[in-house]
Enzyme design. Structure first.
Site, PDB file in Angstrom:
ATOM      1  N   GLY A  17      -5.739  -6.279  -2.426  1.00 25.94           N
ATOM      2  CA  GLY A  17      -4.973  -6.586  -3.619  1.00 25.94           C
ATOM      3  C   GLY A  17      -4.477  -5.252  -4.143  1.00 25.94           C
ATOM      4  CB  THR A  18      -2.190  -3.305  -2.682  1.00 22.26           C
ATOM      5  OG1 THR A  18      -3.230  -3.588  -1.780  1.00 22.26           O
ATOM      6  CG2 THR A  18      -1.787  -1.863  -2.543  1.00 22.26           C
ATOM      7  CB  SER A  19      -0.170  -1.487  -7.545  1.00 18.04           C
ATOM      8  OG  SER A  19      -0.469  -2.667  -8.258  1.00 18.04           O
TER       9      SER A  19
END
Length: 222
Positions: A17-19
């Protein structure tokens, strides 16, 4: 415990789960990413490094399945090393991006990978390539990806400028990631950035406690 299947909770694939973000400026590029690796509601790693070097002046931002993106990076690192040995010179950013694209597109039904390739070369200067799910290759002035990107699309459109200086581009990246991490529960931890120019790559690390609080967040006690 009746009805509890441990294989679906702790033994499932770890996903990111990334930015992630990369932006070009006058003379180079800045890449940035948060550091939270999540598996559903479980945070598997609070300090994951999601910015992977492909060559001295070409880096990769990874989002999607951690296993898939790490495998892609490993293959392409090997191919680039061979290419540079044959060429007797550094790889171009476009060539590295095409290698990533070919692997992602040819295996699009088996991979979950959203990627950003960015770097500097003597032909194009600083350049950014987005490779979203499915393996499309797009040259763009900046790119965002991962689950946190949905929360900052409008912010990035408003504040992006074509004529960023290096400091302005770095500030833009850090602020964008700060907002994404504040809104997206699957993003968090610290902020890592890589600034790439003709002089090489420079890394920066900002712990979560040093990030500016956004609207609605409680200020951390000091």
């Amino acid at each position: 415990m009746n009805g509890f299947d441990i294989t679906q909770t702790y033994l499932s694939d770890v996903a990111l789960g990334t930015s992630i973000i990369a932006v070009a400026f006058q003379g180079g590029v800045v890449l940035g990413a948060d550091s939270r690796t999540s598996n559903g509601n479980y945070v598997a790693n609070r300090v994951q490094d999601k910015i992977t070097p492909l060559a001295d002046r070409v880096y990769l931002c990874r989002s999607g399945s951690a296993a898939d993106t790490q495998a892609i990076a490993s293959y392409v690192q090997y191919w680039i090393a061979e290419h540079q040995a044959e060429k007797n010179g550094p790889v171009d950013v476009h060539t590295a991006a095409n290698l990533i694209m070919q692997l992602a597109y040819d295996n699009k039904n088996m991979l979950q990978a959203g990627l950003i390739v960015a770097g500097w070369d003597e032909h194009d200067g600083g350049s950014v390539y987005a490779i979203p799910l499915g393996g499309t290759l797009l040259k763009v002035p900046y790119s965002i990806g991962g689950s946190g990107s949905a929360y900052i699309t409008g912010w990035c459109d408003k504040y992006f400028m074509d004529n960023f200086t290096e400091d302005e581009a770095h500030t833009f990246v850090v602020k964008a990631l700060t907002h994404a991490m504040a809104r997206d529960a699957s993003s968090g931890g610290c902020v890592r950035t890589v600034t790439i120019t003709s002089a090489g790559a420079k890394r920066d690390f900002i712990p979560g406690s040093k990030l500016q609080a956004t609207y609605g967040e409680l200020a951390l006690s000091t």
